[in-house]
Scaffold this motif. Structure first.
Motif, PDB file in Angstrom:
ATOM      1  N   ASP A 111      84.248  39.574 -38.657  1.00  8.04           N
ATOM      2  CA  ASP A 111      83.063  38.747 -38.394  1.00  8.04           C
ATOM      3  C   ASP A 111      81.919  39.347 -39.203  1.00  8.04           C
ATOM      4  O   ASP A 111      81.843  40.567 -39.380  1.00  8.04           O
ATOM      5  CB  ASP A 111      82.702  38.758 -36.907  1.00  8.04           C
ATOM      6  N   GLU A 134      85.600  34.376 -41.851  1.00 10.15           N
ATOM      7  CA  GLU A 134      85.335  33.597 -40.639  1.00 10.15           C
ATOM      8  C   GLU A 134      84.422  32.430 -40.994  1.00 10.15           C
ATOM      9  O   GLU A 134      83.746  32.460 -42.033  1.00 10.15           O
ATOM     10  CB  GLU A 134      84.649  34.481 -39.593  1.00 10.15           C
ATOM     11  N   THR A 136      82.653  30.758 -38.079  1.00 15.57           N
ATOM     12  CA  THR A 136      82.227  30.426 -36.723  1.00 15.57           C
ATOM     13  C   THR A 136      81.181  29.319 -36.720  1.00 15.57           C
ATOM     14  O   THR A 136      81.264  28.369 -35.947  1.00 15.57           O
ATOM     15  CB  THR A 136      81.629  31.672 -36.037  1.00 15.57           C
ATOM     16  N   HIS A 278      76.585  36.100 -36.420  1.00 17.52           N
ATOM     17  CA  HIS A 278      77.460  35.527 -37.447  1.00 17.52           C
ATOM     18  C   HIS A 278      76.609  34.863 -38.532  1.00 17.52           C
ATOM     19  O   HIS A 278      75.467  34.467 -38.283  1.00 17.52           O
ATOM     20  CB  HIS A 278      78.385  34.469 -36.836  1.00 17.52           C
ATOM     21  N   HIS A 300      88.592  31.495 -38.592  1.00 25.01           N
ATOM     22  CA  HIS A 300      88.235  31.073 -37.237  1.00 25.01           C
ATOM     23  C   HIS A 300      86.843  30.459 -37.231  1.00 25.01           C
ATOM     24  O   HIS A 300      85.952  30.894 -37.928  1.00 25.01           O
ATOM     25  CB  HIS A 300      88.352  32.199 -36.207  1.00 25.01           C
ATOM     26  N   THR A 303      87.164  25.755 -39.209  1.00 19.19           N
ATOM     27  CA  THR A 303      88.011  26.050 -40.364  1.00 19.19           C
ATOM     28  C   THR A 303      88.321  24.828 -41.217  1.00 19.19           C
ATOM     29  O   THR A 303      88.208  24.874 -42.443  1.00 19.19           O
ATOM     30  CB  THR A 303      89.326  26.697 -39.911  1.00 19.19           C
ATOM     31  N   GLU A 326      89.502  33.940 -31.895  1.00 21.21           N
ATOM     32  CA  GLU A 326      88.622  33.069 -31.135  1.00 21.21           C
ATOM     33  C   GLU A 326      88.859  33.136 -29.635  1.00 21.21           C
ATOM     34  O   GLU A 326      88.013  32.769 -28.847  1.00 21.21           O
ATOM     35  CB  GLU A 326      88.768  31.616 -31.593  1.00 21.21           C
ATOM     36  N   THR A 332      82.846  33.017 -30.969  1.00 25.33           N
ATOM     37  CA  THR A 332      83.743  32.239 -31.798  1.00 25.33           C
ATOM     38  C   THR A 332      84.678  31.383 -30.962  1.00 25.33           C
ATOM     39  O   THR A 332      85.152  31.793 -29.941  1.00 25.33           O
ATOM     40  CB  THR A 332      84.577  33.183 -32.674  1.00 25.33           C
TER      41      THR A 332
END
Length: 346
Positions: A111, A134, A136, A278, A300, A303, A326, A332
């Protein structure tokens, strides 16, 4: 056909040449850990490799484990594969993992966030051929306000509550978000009190990071002592019997999900501050561009939407891979709708 340097299997992200996993979600012999959140650092591995400053954090959570600490940019070689850790900016001691073999370079972000927060080590772009990221908050709707403005709002909120004779309760995940909040609260307004989960983790973190003085709320702490001050607590404390001691109080949550109208209402809190650990949409795109990569793997978050944008609009060779990060992450989720995300995650 050439075997990819990193593959996704039922245990995690695996480097077959080195016999090493990264952030495995099932017990393995050797695992490189990006950071201390429960979905990325799980119990049961025979040996852990992580950043030196993350060692006390994961030991606090996992107990006595076999672990080796590495410094930023320190190269360690396993069966001819070169590994190194680089700041991810997500939380304190969070790492990206660079993997190189025979001139091919992959980077796994774990992350991450690109905005410096004054506490976590600032995100470092790392050149690579394949970037595992990632996403998120991989939607254009997510655009973070500069941190200084957010904390100005938080401190003004606290000051107003104090003038009105009310205690301010600010919810944030006990590792990462809570310490970021503590770092930027204005102690000229009053004292910072903490929930036990936040205090315990903060004491571990103080070993390597400078944080303000906090006072743990105990059974002996009185309502009058707390009144007008601020309390930092994990989201799980909301609605608990523990919180009754704070009456009269006002609640707030600091989360990227506060972007959405309805998130605050669903959580029955009084105020929402948009503050995420994030990267936002622009941060994700900027991070990818800075690597100079050709291939992107989204692991994650949003996506499908994000990887499609990378392919169709920007021309990247982009695809998705399923992970289990997740399932336990603080922010997430791969839920099918925003409402489900808000319901399940911080």
């Amino acid at each position: 056909m050439k075997q990819p340097l990193l593959v996704f299997n039922n245990k995690g992200i695996y480097c077959q040449q080195a016999g090493v996993y990264i952030d495995a979600w099932k017990p393995v012999d050797k695992c490189i850990i990006t950071h201390g959140h429960a979905d990325h650092s799980r119990w049961g591995h025979k040996h852990y490799i992580t950043h030196t400053k993350n060692v006390p954090i994961i030991k606090h959570r996992l107990g006595e484990i076999s672990v080796t600490g590495k410094e930023w940019n320190e190269t360690f070689i396993i069966n001819g594969v070169k590994f190194s850790l680089h700041p991810a900016g997500h939380i304190m001691a969070s790492s990206q993992v660079r993997v190189e073999y025979k001139g091919e370079i992959w980077v796994f972000t774990g992350d991450f966030k690109t905005e410096g927060d004054g506490l976590a080590e600032v995100y470092e772009p790392v050149k690579c051929h394949t970037f595992i990221t990632e996403c998120t908050f991989g939607l254009p709707a997510f655009k973070w306000t500069p941190q200084a403005e957010v904390f100005s709002d938080i401190n003004n909120w606290w000051a107003t509550n104090k003038e009105e004779g009310r205690t301010s309760i600010l919810f944030g995940y006990s590792l990462g978000k809570a310490q970021r909040l503590l770092k930027h609260l204005d102690t000229s307004i009053g004292k910072i009190y903490t929930h036990g989960a936040v205090e315990n983790m903060t004491e571990v973190v103080r070993e390597n990071y400078n944080l303000p003085e906090t006072t743990l709320i105990t059974r002996d702490t009185t309502k009058d002592e707390i009144k007008g001050n601020i309390v930092v607590a994990p989201p799980s404390a909301h609605g608990s019997t523990w919180i009754r001691k704070m009456v009269p109080y006002v609640t707030a949550s600091a989360s990227g999900w506060m972007t959405f109208r309805g998130a605050r209402r669903r959580r029955a809190i009084d105020k929402g501050f948009v503050l995420s650990d994030h990267a936002d949409w622009e941060g994700l795109l900027a991070a990818i561009k800075a690597t100079g990569c050709e291939k992107v793997i989204a692991t994650h978050g949003y996506t499908d939407i994000f990887s499609r944008y990378l392919r169709e609009e920007l021309g990247y060779d982009a695809r998705t891979e399923k992970t289990q990060y997740e399932e336990e992450s603080s922010e997430t989720a791969t839920a099918t709708s925003v409402e489900e995300k808000i319901e399940k995650k911080d």
